[in-house]
Design a protein around this motif. Structure first.
Motif, PDB file in Angstrom:
ATOM      1  N   SER A 124      11.646 -18.128 -18.045  1.00  0.00           N
ATOM      2  CA  SER A 124      10.445 -18.930 -17.764  1.00  0.00           C
ATOM      3  C   SER A 124      10.411 -20.098 -18.744  1.00  0.00           C
ATOM      4  N   LYS A 125       9.808 -21.170 -18.318  1.00  0.00           N
ATOM      5  CA  LYS A 125       9.795 -22.347 -19.183  1.00  0.00           C
ATOM      6  C   LYS A 125       9.013 -22.091 -20.464  1.00  0.00           C
ATOM      7  N   GLU A 126       8.003 -21.209 -20.407  1.00  0.00           N
ATOM      8  CA  GLU A 126       7.221 -20.919 -21.614  1.00  0.00           C
ATOM      9  C   GLU A 126       8.101 -20.240 -22.675  1.00  0.00           C
ATOM     10  N   ILE A 127       8.909 -19.280 -22.236  1.00  0.00           N
ATOM     11  CA  ILE A 127       9.796 -18.590 -23.175  1.00  0.00           C
ATOM     12  C   ILE A 127      10.886 -19.535 -23.670  1.00  0.00           C
ATOM     13  N   LEU A 128      11.456 -20.317 -22.753  1.00  0.00           N
ATOM     14  CA  LEU A 128      12.508 -21.261 -23.137  1.00  0.00           C
ATOM     15  C   LEU A 128      11.978 -22.273 -24.144  1.00  0.00           C
ATOM     16  N   PHE A 129      10.813 -22.838 -23.901  1.00  0.00           N
ATOM     17  CA  PHE A 129      10.226 -23.808 -24.829  1.00  0.00           C
ATOM     18  C   PHE A 129       9.999 -23.173 -26.197  1.00  0.00           C
ATOM     19  N   ARG A 130       9.482 -21.960 -26.183  1.00  0.00           N
ATOM     20  CA  ARG A 130       9.183 -21.273 -27.447  1.00  0.00           C
ATOM     21  C   ARG A 130      10.448 -21.090 -28.288  1.00  0.00           C
ATOM     22  N   GLU A 131      11.526 -20.675 -27.644  1.00  0.00           N
ATOM     23  CA  GLU A 131      12.770 -20.437 -28.366  1.00  0.00           C
ATOM     24  C   GLU A 131      13.437 -21.746 -28.798  1.00  0.00           C
ATOM     25  N   LEU A 132      13.327 -22.770 -27.991  1.00  0.00           N
ATOM     26  CA  LEU A 132      13.922 -24.064 -28.354  1.00  0.00           C
ATOM     27  C   LEU A 132      13.224 -24.686 -29.551  1.00  0.00           C
ATOM     28  N   MET A 133      11.947 -24.402 -29.722  1.00  0.00           N
ATOM     29  CA  MET A 133      11.219 -24.912 -30.883  1.00  0.00           C
ATOM     30  C   MET A 133      11.844 -24.430 -32.191  1.00  0.00           C
ATOM     31  N   LEU A 134      12.520 -23.282 -32.115  1.00  0.00           N
ATOM     32  CA  LEU A 134      13.145 -22.708 -33.311  1.00  0.00           C
ATOM     33  C   LEU A 134      14.593 -23.154 -33.462  1.00  0.00           C
ATOM     34  N   ARG A 135      15.087 -23.953 -32.529  1.00  0.00           N
ATOM     35  CA  ARG A 135      16.500 -24.360 -32.519  1.00  0.00           C
ATOM     36  C   ARG A 135      16.584 -25.864 -32.271  1.00  0.00           C
ATOM     37  N   GLU A 136      16.552 -26.630 -33.348  1.00  0.00           N
ATOM     38  CA  GLU A 136      16.456 -28.088 -33.259  1.00  0.00           C
ATOM     39  C   GLU A 136      17.626 -28.715 -32.503  1.00  0.00           C
ATOM     40  N   ILE A 137      18.837 -28.265 -32.786  1.00  0.00           N
ATOM     41  CA  ILE A 137      20.006 -28.860 -32.130  1.00  0.00           C
ATOM     42  C   ILE A 137      19.977 -28.605 -30.628  1.00  0.00           C
ATOM     43  N   ALA A 138      19.702 -27.367 -30.249  1.00  0.00           N
ATOM     44  CA  ALA A 138      19.614 -27.046 -28.827  1.00  0.00           C
ATOM     45  C   ALA A 138      18.475 -27.821 -28.167  1.00  0.00           C
ATOM     46  N   LEU A 139      17.387 -27.987 -28.890  1.00  0.00           N
ATOM     47  CA  LEU A 139      16.253 -28.734 -28.358  1.00  0.00           C
ATOM     48  C   LEU A 139      16.636 -30.181 -28.086  1.00  0.00           C
ATOM     49  N   ARG A 140      17.377 -30.768 -29.008  1.00  0.00           N
ATOM     50  CA  ARG A 140      17.818 -32.164 -28.803  1.00  0.00           C
ATOM     51  C   ARG A 140      18.655 -32.294 -27.536  1.00  0.00           C
ATOM     52  N   HIS A 141      19.589 -31.376 -27.371  1.00  0.00           N
ATOM     53  CA  HIS A 141      20.439 -31.418 -26.176  1.00  0.00           C
ATOM     54  C   HIS A 141      19.609 -31.222 -24.910  1.00  0.00           C
ATOM     55  N   TYR A 142      18.637 -30.344 -24.974  1.00  0.00           N
ATOM     56  CA  TYR A 142      17.816 -30.071 -23.789  1.00  0.00           C
ATOM     57  C   TYR A 142      16.960 -31.283 -23.426  1.00  0.00           C
ATOM     58  N   VAL A 143      16.363 -31.914 -24.432  1.00  0.00           N
ATOM     59  CA  VAL A 143      15.564 -33.120 -24.186  1.00  0.00           C
ATOM     60  C   VAL A 143      16.436 -34.217 -23.590  1.00  0.00           C
ATOM     61  N   HIS A 144      17.612 -34.392 -24.162  1.00  0.00           N
ATOM     62  CA  HIS A 144      18.508 -35.429 -23.660  1.00  0.00           C
ATOM     63  C   HIS A 144      18.948 -35.130 -22.229  1.00  0.00           C
ATOM     64  N   TYR A 145      19.241 -33.863 -21.957  1.00  0.00           N
ATOM     65  CA  TYR A 145      19.628 -33.464 -20.606  1.00  0.00           C
ATOM     66  C   TYR A 145      18.510 -33.747 -19.603  1.00  0.00           C
ATOM     67  N   LEU A 146      17.281 -33.389 -19.944  1.00  0.00           N
ATOM     68  CA  LEU A 146      16.153 -33.628 -19.043  1.00  0.00           C
ATOM     69  C   LEU A 146      15.944 -35.121 -18.811  1.00  0.00           C
ATOM     70  N   LYS A 147      16.093 -35.914 -19.861  1.00  0.00           N
ATOM     71  CA  LYS A 147      15.933 -37.371 -19.722  1.00  0.00           C
ATOM     72  C   LYS A 147      16.968 -37.937 -18.762  1.00  0.00           C
ATOM     73  N   GLU A 148      18.224 -37.534 -18.953  1.00  0.00           N
ATOM     74  CA  GLU A 148      19.299 -38.079 -18.129  1.00  0.00           C
ATOM     75  C   GLU A 148      19.230 -37.583 -16.694  1.00  0.00           C
ATOM     76  N   MET A 149      18.740 -36.373 -16.482  1.00  0.00           N
ATOM     77  CA  MET A 149      18.623 -35.831 -15.132  1.00  0.00           C
ATOM     78  C   MET A 149      17.342 -36.284 -14.444  1.00  0.00           C
ATOM     79  N   GLY A 150      16.483 -36.999 -15.170  1.00  0.00           N
ATOM     80  CA  GLY A 150      15.267 -37.530 -14.573  1.00  0.00           C
ATOM     81  C   GLY A 150      14.199 -36.477 -14.322  1.00  0.00           C
ATOM     82  N   GLU A 151      14.242 -35.371 -15.046  1.00  0.00           N
ATOM     83  CA  GLU A 151      13.236 -34.327 -14.868  1.00  0.00           C
ATOM     84  C   GLU A 151      12.016 -34.651 -15.743  1.00  0.00           C
ATOM     85  N   GLN A 152      11.325 -35.692 -15.344  1.00  0.00           N
ATOM     86  CA  GLN A 152      10.244 -36.248 -16.148  1.00  0.00           C
ATOM     87  C   GLN A 152       9.077 -35.268 -16.302  1.00  0.00           C
ATOM     88  N   LYS A 153       8.723 -34.582 -15.228  1.00  0.00           N
ATOM     89  CA  LYS A 153       7.588 -33.662 -15.282  1.00  0.00           C
ATOM     90  C   LYS A 153       7.825 -32.547 -16.287  1.00  0.00           C
TER      91      LYS A 153
END
Length: 425
Positions: free
Chosen positions: A154-183
């Protein structure tokens, strides 16, 4: 043009490459703010290049032209479906769905061998897999794992865990930006407590709205978002500008007024920069529209209005830009940009010599005044300046530059014969 792809190990382990970081400012919005300060275009889509770090997407494509983010992951899926191991007899092939550890799975992913992520079912197993991918510093593998977690958590669990993992969070943010998943990106920013980023990302959606009326309404709704103070002012300016442009365009697109017949419009005013809009208003609608609601400095206004009115040879309007009254009611000329710049602009627009000389006489620096007078052949200014300096020799030299028998020549002769002037040479 796609760059040749190096070996994954060497390519992604190199410190030369970095993923998205929160320190990177939003390109379009930052450029828009810079353009306002630099009197440039408001809406520019340009990347800020870093001289020291080459920014590369997780797929290895240069960031800028939209990289194909599905390429590497599809390649991994292709390997899963058609790897040579799968064509071997079961007796010769280790069961790829069996007890591979996160370390073994990541190792196989990096080498392009057959693998399976589906066997990692518990949250603990999935997080161990992600941590292993991050520890190997492989952008392809990190993002492939993140895509699996995005589908299986679930996105709630994924977000929670990514908050504790800065590098993974950066990759995820960049991936969402490039894929256009703005919402989803906005939801992530909200979960992270980054309300400013969330507001900017929602604001950025205006770029995808083609209809100006709908874009104006969208910007109006954006005014209530939790921007920082500076960004809130900028968004308000953007909304006000577009609203004004829509009104102007509706009235001017027919081109019925006489000025449009004499000076036809070259383009629509919609979505033009703020300074372009100001120039347009000063050129076609001077004195008609109020520009006080636009955030423009006095210098920017004077420079823009002067250029527009001088282009039309409206010298009376030019005078009105600089005329001020003191508390006694006396009128004097004042300029926030320096009268030498006023003279340059007037000369470029072929102002009469009388107009040039009037503003040249307002330059305080005698050397600068003399230099411009000589450059633009304002003879009376040169002659009067040499007279005030009591420089007889320079006056004699300058006499050779004016036409014999002209009024300037006669004026110089009268000064040279004036016995009351105490020349210094």
């Amino acid at each position: 043009m796609t760059r040749p792809k190096p070996e994954d190990d060497e390519y992604w382990n190199s410190s030369k490459f970095s993923a998205f970081t929160f320190d990177d400012e939003d390109d379009e919005f930052t450029k828009m703010k810079e353009s306002k300060r630099a009197v440039n275009s408001m809406l520019v889509d340009d990347d800020d290049d870093d001289d020291d770090v080459e920014k590369v997407s997780w797929s290895g494509e240069p960031i800028g032209s939209k990289p194909n983010f599905t390429h590497s992951f599809l390649l991994l899926q292709y390997t899963l479906a058609y790897a040579p191991e799968l064509r071997k007899p079961k007796s010769e092939c280790k069961d790829y769905m069996s007890d591979w550890s996160p370390e073994e799975t990541v190792r196989r992913m990096r080498k392009g061998k057959v693998f399976s992520l589906e066997r990692f079912r518990s949250l603990q197993e999935k997080l161990l897999l992600l941590d292993e991918a991050v520890s190997e510093n492989d952008g392809n593998v990190i993002t492939a794992v993140l895509i699996y977690l995005k589908k299986s958590l679930s996105k709630e669990i994924l977000f929670r865990e990514l908050m504790l993992r800065e590098i993974a969070l950066r990759h995820y943010v960049h991936y969402l930006k490039e894929m256009g998943e703005q919402k989803l990106l906005v939801e992530l920013m909200k979960a992270l407590g980054r309300t400013d980023d969330m507001a900017l990302m929602q604001y950025k959606e205006h770029l995808n709205i083609k209809d100006e009326g709908q874009r104006r309404d969208f910007l109006k709704n954006c005014l209530s978002l939790p921007f920082s103070q500076d960004d809130a002012i900028h968004v308000q300016d953007h909304y006000t500008l577009l609203e004004r442009q829509i009104i102007i365009e509706a009235n001017d697109k027919r081109g019925d007024a006489e000025i449009f017949k004499k000076f036809p419009r070259k383009a629509s005013i919609l979505n033009m920069p703020i300074i372009t809009t100001l120039y347009y208003s000063c050129f076609y609608h001077y004195g008609e529209s109020d520009v006080s609601t636009l955030t423009i400095s006095e210098k920017q206004y004077i420079l823009t209005a002067l250029g527009a009115r001088a282009k039309l040879k409206s010298w009376f309007d030019v005078d009105s830009l600089f005329n001020t009254k003191n508390w006694l009611g006396y009128t004097k000329k004042r300029s926030p940009i320096g009268f030498h710049r006023v003279v340059d602009i007037l000369q470029k627009n072929n102002a009469p010599v009388q107009v040039l000389q009037e503003y040249m006489n307002l330059i305080d620096d005698p050397e600068l005044k003399l230099s411009l007078a000589q450059k633009y052949k304002c003879h009376d200014i040169v002659i009067d300046t040499y007279r005030d300096l009591k420089d007889r020799q320079q006056l004699i030299v300058y006499r050779g530059k004016v036409e014999r028998g002209s009024k300037e020549d006669k004026k110089i002769e009268e000064l040279l014969c004036n016995m009351q002037i105490r020349w210094k040479n």
